[in-house]
Scaffold this active site. Structure first.
Site, PDB file in Angstrom:
ATOM      1  N   ALA A  51       0.820  -1.216   0.000  1.00 47.62           N
ATOM      2  CA  ALA A  51       0.000   0.000   0.000  1.00 47.62           C
ATOM      3  C   ALA A  51       0.849   1.258   0.000  1.00 47.62           C
ATOM      4  O   ALA A  51       0.431   2.303  -0.511  1.00 47.62           O
ATOM      5  CB  ALA A  51      -0.914   0.006   1.224  1.00 47.62           C
ATOM      6  N   LYS A  52       2.037   1.195   0.577  1.00 47.13           N
ATOM      7  CA  LYS A  52       2.767   2.424   0.874  1.00 47.13           C
ATOM      8  C   LYS A  52       3.281   3.167  -0.350  1.00 47.13           C
ATOM      9  O   LYS A  52       3.693   4.325  -0.235  1.00 47.13           O
ATOM     10  CB  LYS A  52       3.897   2.126   1.860  1.00 47.13           C
ATOM     11  CG  LYS A  52       3.370   1.856   3.265  1.00 47.13           C
ATOM     12  CD  LYS A  52       4.450   1.869   4.318  1.00 47.13           C
ATOM     13  CE  LYS A  52       3.843   1.753   5.709  1.00 47.13           C
ATOM     14  NZ  LYS A  52       4.856   1.821   6.774  1.00 47.13           N
ATOM     15  N   ILE A  53       3.206   2.564  -1.510  1.00 44.38           N
ATOM     16  CA  ILE A  53       3.559   3.327  -2.707  1.00 44.38           C
ATOM     17  C   ILE A  53       2.536   4.438  -2.946  1.00 44.38           C
ATOM     18  O   ILE A  53       2.844   5.465  -3.563  1.00 44.38           O
ATOM     19  CB  ILE A  53       3.698   2.415  -3.944  1.00 44.38           C
ATOM     20  CG1 ILE A  53       4.405   3.178  -5.082  1.00 44.38           C
ATOM     21  CG2 ILE A  53       2.349   1.845  -4.364  1.00 44.38           C
ATOM     22  CD1 ILE A  53       4.815   2.308  -6.245  1.00 44.38           C
TER      23      ILE A  53
ATOM     24  N   THR B 103       7.763   1.608   2.516  1.00 41.61           N
ATOM     25  CA  THR B 103       7.828   3.019   2.119  1.00 41.61           C
ATOM     26  C   THR B 103       9.042   3.262   1.239  1.00 41.61           C
ATOM     27  O   THR B 103       8.968   3.982   0.233  1.00 41.61           O
ATOM     28  CB  THR B 103       7.886   3.931   3.353  1.00 41.61           C
ATOM     29  OG1 THR B 103       6.712   3.733   4.141  1.00 41.61           O
ATOM     30  CG2 THR B 103       7.974   5.403   2.951  1.00 41.61           C
TER      31      THR B 103
ATOM     32  N   ALA C   8       3.923   7.203  -0.807  1.00 42.37           N
ATOM     33  CA  ALA C   8       5.210   7.643  -1.332  1.00 42.37           C
ATOM     34  C   ALA C   8       5.006   8.631  -2.478  1.00 42.37           C
ATOM     35  O   ALA C   8       5.621   9.703  -2.521  1.00 42.37           O
ATOM     36  CB  ALA C   8       6.023   6.437  -1.802  1.00 42.37           C
TER      37      ALA C   8
END
Length: 344
Positions: free
Chosen positions: A41-43, A73, A46
């Site tokens: 998910a962290k894209i 991340t 980012a």
């Protein structure tokens, strides 16, 4: 098939998986964020943080992004940096999954390890963040994205709420892991702003300090706030209805049971959230739609969570708990999974 020209164009529109349904019609649904580029998910956040920094003039062409990260991340920032022509330095520790570290290097990131003992595996969030901040301050072309205190973190997850409402009639309860807090509270904030608020249940590892209680070591990766670290502003307590702690044993047993009953690999922190949701599913109001955001898949944890030798060496292996979770999954199997059988 949609033709795209950037990897980040592939972010989003991730599927929703129905894991469990009670006799009263309450459903547990998983938002499978491992279908994003980098498998996490962290894209989303980012990209959001970098675009925000560009808009505010904090990042200029050829600039240098610096972040403290346990892996996901950093993977997202490495992709965005490669696309947009920035250098990226990830400040890491050896608690991070080795495959995440290797992948960041493959994407062109420079890794800087905290501490003198690169062979150690202690979680060093506070030391990482202090070093990242100092490195950015010493370089005029650098920008410390500071994910724990960056408002653009949560904004990056607004699209998760939009996608959920496009796929579902409503979201009644969000039960998800709290690391930086961006994914859970960004999604919750957007739902509330759209006039569709959900009950928010945050989940952190036993040993994390975000919801109070004693601190201590834990193995769930990319989640929680370890002792000595500062709780960031992305943890929005005004949106939190309840904070729950889950042990590494229960989190990992749940991830392992789901892999063997459904053929679905979830990361350890998602295992923790699903464990909480499964145990309480019958307590929720009849007909509730319960959603867990699965922040990454289990493929990055094949040498830890899904490795019996590693699990045994760290006193985390619990076949009894795996059997209990498998029994709950069979009890709550959706009608189209009536053939669900115990794992061998």
């Amino acid at each position: 098939m949609t033709l795209v020209t950037r990897v980040t164009d592939l972010i989003g529109r991730t599927p929703v998986f129905e894991l469990a349904t009670t006799d009263t019609g309450t459903r547990l649904l998983l938002k499978l964020e491992q279908h994003n580029p980098t498998g996490a998910a962290k894209i989303r956040m980012a990209r959001s943080m970098v675009l925000d920094a560009e808009e505010r003039g904090l990042l200029r062409p050829g600039g240098h992004i610096i972040e403290s990260t346990s892996g996901n991340t950093g993977l997202g920032l490495a992709v965005v940096a490669a696309e947009r022509g920035y250098r990226f330095t990830a400040v890491v520790d050896n608690h991070a999954c080795k495959d995440k570290l290797r992948a960041m290097r493959a994407l062109g990131a420079t890794l800087v390890f905290v501490g003198d003992d690169a062979a150690g595996d202690d979680l060093a969030t506070s030391a990482r963040e202090d070093l990242a901040e100092a490195m950015a301050a010493a370089r005029p072309d650098a920008y410390f994205t500071e994910q724990h205190n960056n408002p653009a973190n949560a904004v990056g997850y607004y699209a998760v709420a939009d996608e959920l409402l496009a796929d579902l009639d409503r979201v009644d309860i969000l039960v998800s892991a709290v690391g930086t807090g961006g994914s859970l509270f960004g999604t919750a904030r957007r739902l509330a702003d759209l006039g569709r608020p959900a009950r928010v249940i945050g989940v952190e590892p036993v040993g994390s300090i975000a919801f109070g209680g004693p601190g201590g070591p834990y193995w769930q990766s990319g989640t929680g706030t370890p002792p000595g670290a500062t709780i960031g502003t992305a943890v929005d307590y005004t949106l939190l209805d309840e904070g729950v702690k889950v042990s590494d044993v229960d989190a990992f047993a749940t991830a392992r049971a789901i892999a063997r009953t459904h053929g679905l690999l979830l990361g350890g922190s998602a295992g923790g959230s699903v464990h909480v949701a499964l145990e309480r599913l019958a307590e929720f109001p009849p007909g509730s739609t319960v959603v867990t955001i699965v922040c990454d898949g289990g493929e990055k944890y094949l040498d830890t969570v899904f490795d019996d030798e590693w699990m045994g060496a760290h006193d985390l292996l619990d076949p009894g708990m795996e059997a209990e979770v498998s029994a709950l999954l069979r009890q709550y199997a959706p009608s189209n999974r009536a053939d669900l059988v115990p794992a061998e």
